[in-house]
Design an enzyme around this catalytic site. Structure first.
Site, PDB file in Angstrom:
ATOM      1  CG  HIS A  42      -2.120  -0.881   1.055  1.00  0.00           C
ATOM      2  ND1 HIS A  42      -2.923  -1.251   2.111  1.00  0.00           N
ATOM      3  CD2 HIS A  42      -2.662  -1.459  -0.042  1.00  0.00           C
ATOM      4  CE1 HIS A  42      -3.897  -2.028   1.672  1.00  0.00           C
ATOM      5  NE2 HIS A  42      -3.765  -2.165   0.364  1.00  0.00           N
ATOM      6  CG  HIS A  47      -7.346  -2.098   2.156  1.00  0.00           C
ATOM      7  ND1 HIS A  47      -7.069  -3.326   1.619  1.00  0.00           N
ATOM      8  CD2 HIS A  47      -7.614  -2.332   3.480  1.00  0.00           C
ATOM      9  CE1 HIS A  47      -7.162  -4.261   2.553  1.00  0.00           C
ATOM     10  NE2 HIS A  47      -7.500  -3.671   3.700  1.00  0.00           N
TER      11      HIS A  47
END
EC number: 1.1.99.29
Length: 594
Positions: free
Chosen positions: A529, A573
């Site tokens: 990420h 996320h």
């Protein structure tokens, strides 16, 4: 190998009978020589990923503007697996850059795989589709760091809601008890659904949320700005049971004033007379093919992502003078912040002995069901339905809280399928257990350590050097240690007794800080990420790479819009934050020429 099927055409049907003229959709070109010679492009977007296609789509809403998108990978329409949510794992490594980090000292010299999508739609065509807006604290922190209140939670929430199209999933089950409708939008481009897979694990988790409500309270909707507790997962899947990506949700609705060149890499952005006006792109299909240049009438928007975008800028002469000089590149804009501040999330996994029935399924049968009705396990984003967001108490943080604020969790548990697993290397005792359920993974959301992207050479087709600097700060493994202990408390609840035994990975006798650190040294990986390598900063700041209007500092005609400009990895996320940044950037760019 997943079988190929005939490609579907999702273009808008003609409404001529209603007296309405609808433009044809974007035109895709497979080779640079196929591009029309009589079109001058107002904007050239370098990278057709999550952000790049949002920008291209929004700018194309002005029919006077022509937009060219250049994407290194193939069209998503040529890849059947991008349509089927349950086949996301089949996309790697074929449609991936397949990066590898440099050896990480704190992990015993291990190099880590670093997945990045290489196809139209970028990671939105390739990822696990989890839809999280992160915490309101994150957005308020972005506003403070960048000096732009447009990124505050109160300002960005309407942007996210307008872009969202929340609906029932392909099972058409009611959403009551799964989401809070008041925080969602229903008329946007990006489809979002809640998860409904029926599995025995669900009830145990919900019972645990009642029993241990102090640590794991039930949370109706994780996207209301306060993601704390156990909640139903939300996915970027449409009500037809297909993945919703920037390619399907944005690009497919554009007019033919958008041209997309695939299988072509942008090698650098070219300045006028070696100055600071960057409006031309150079591109090629491979290292041996001729390089071609095109000039944008208005701007170039770099959207290559957290790895590729800093590589493009450095190859263009924008970066730290010392780094560029070492690679034989003339410095046109000296900015040592380029490629620095790589912010990512460290993660590990837990596996445990359980007597619960496995949730594996026959993929061939599921694929037949999906092709027939777009239902079944392959229409789902995950085989189980819940995420858990845990905020650690102050006494576990040693006086240092890396989170954005009290509404923000430190740890995420993302539950996976229950199945027979092969033993991790060296863990032979694993074979004595029956079924094993992983928590894949347990994520340190606010990993403090910062890494970097640098050039390995001046060949744009070579992979850059990726250094995550994993565990460069002591707080990072400490938070993962506490996350493991928290997960063990959850799995020791009364609800799980009789169904779940001891953890086998890490071994149940690994309880001390030293034991868990040894485990983490061999098991920690990146949750990919990554953000921040071209971080946004205030207009007057001496650090950072882009201003709050996404313009690259010290240049004209050049902006960056993608994950690389986000200052730090948030509590969740990164897919939805990238969409939100891109939506905001599109408005700013369009207003510049209105």
């Amino acid at each position: 190998m997943i079988p190929r099927v005939a490609k579907f055409n999702f273009r808008l049907l003609s409404l001529a009978l209603l007296g309405i003229q609808v433009a044809r959709s974007a035109i895709t070109y497979q080779n640079p020589t196929d591009l029309p010679g009589d079109v001058d492009y107002d904007f050239i977007v370098a990278g057709g990923g999550t952000a790049g296609l949002v920008v291209a789509s929004r700018l194309s809403e002005n029919p006077e503007w022509n937009v060219l998108v250049i994407e290194a990978g193939p069209s998503n329409k040529d890849v059947f697996e991008t349509r089927v949510p349950g086949l996301s794992s089949e996309l790697r490594p074929r449609f991936d850059w397949n990066y590898t980090t440099i050896p990480q000292d704190a992990l015993g010299g291990r190099s880590l795989n670093y997945s990045r999508a290489k196809l139209l739609g970028g990671c939105s065509s390739h990822n696990g589709m989890v839809y999280t807006r992160c915490s309101r604290d994150d957005w308020d922190n972005y506003a403070e760091i960048t000096g732009n209140q447009a990124f505050s939670w109160d300002s960005i929430l309407p942007v996210m809601k307008r872009a969202e199209k929340f609906s029932k999933d392909s099972s058409h089950k009611p959403v009551k008890g799964h989401i809070d409708p008041s925080v969602h939008g229903g008329d946007g481009k990006l489809s979002v659904v809640a998860s409904y897979t029926n599995a025995s694990f669900n009830d145990l988790l919900l019972e645990t949320a009642k029993e241990l409500s102090g640590e794991f309270p039930f949370k109706l909707d994780m996207n209301d700005g306060r993601p704390l507790g156990l909640t139903w997962t939300q996915y970027t899947i449409d009500q037809r049971g297909e993945r919703s990506s920037s390619a399907t949700a944005y690009l497919e609705g554009t007019g033919n004033n958008v041209h997309v060149l695939v299988n072509t890499l942008v090698t650098r952005i070219v300045s006028a007379e070696n100055g600071t006006d960057f409006r031309s792109v150079e591109f090629a299909t491979d290292a041996d093919s001729p390089k071609i240049q095109l000039r944008a009438k208005k701007e170039v928007i770099v959207s290559g992502g957290v790895i590729n975008s800093p590589q493009i800028l450095m190859n263009s002469g924008i970066g730290g003078r010392e780094v560029l000089g070492a690679n034989g590149i003339d410095t046109l804009v000296d900015n040592p912040s380029v490629g620095k501040n790589l912010s990512d999330q460290a993660a590990t996994i837990i596996m445990l002995d359980t007597t619960l029935p496995i949730t594996d399924y026959d993929v061939d049968a599921a694929l037949i069901e999906w092709k027939k009705s777009h239902t079944g396990p392959l229409a789902q984003g995950g085989r189980l339905n819940h995420l858990t967001w845990v905020r650690l108490p102050d006494d576990k943080l040693d006086g240092l809280d890396p989170s954005s604020g009290e509404n923000s969790p430190h740890i995420e548990f993302q539950f996976g399928q229950i199945s027979h697993q092969l033993p991790p290397s060296g863990l032979t005792r694993f074979s004595f257990y029956r079924h094993c359920s992983p928590i894949p993974p347990l994520i340190n959301l606010y990993t403090v350590s910062r890494g970097s992207i640098s050039l390995s050479n001046n060949d744009p087709f070579s992979h850059p050097l990726i250094d995550l600097n994993m565990f460069g700060e002591e707080i990072d493994p400490a938070i993962l240690r506490e996350g493991i202990r928290s997960a063990r408390r959850m799995l020791s609840s009364q609800a799980f007794k009789g169904f779940v035994g001891e953890t086998v990975f890490p071994p149940s006798d690994a309880t001390s800080d030293e034991d868990l650190d040894t485990f983490l040294k061999t098991s920690t990986f990146s949750y990919v990420h990554g953000v921040g390598t071209l971080s946004m900063s205030p207009q007057s700041a001496s650090w950072g790479v882009v201003n709050p209007d996404f313009r690259v500092k010290g240049t004209s005609g050049l902006r960056v819009v993608d994950a690389s400009v986000i200052p730090f990895a948030p509590a969740g996320h990164t897919q939805e934050p990238v969409y939100a940044f891109a939506e905001h950037a599109s408005v700013l760019i369009a207003k510049s020429y209105s």
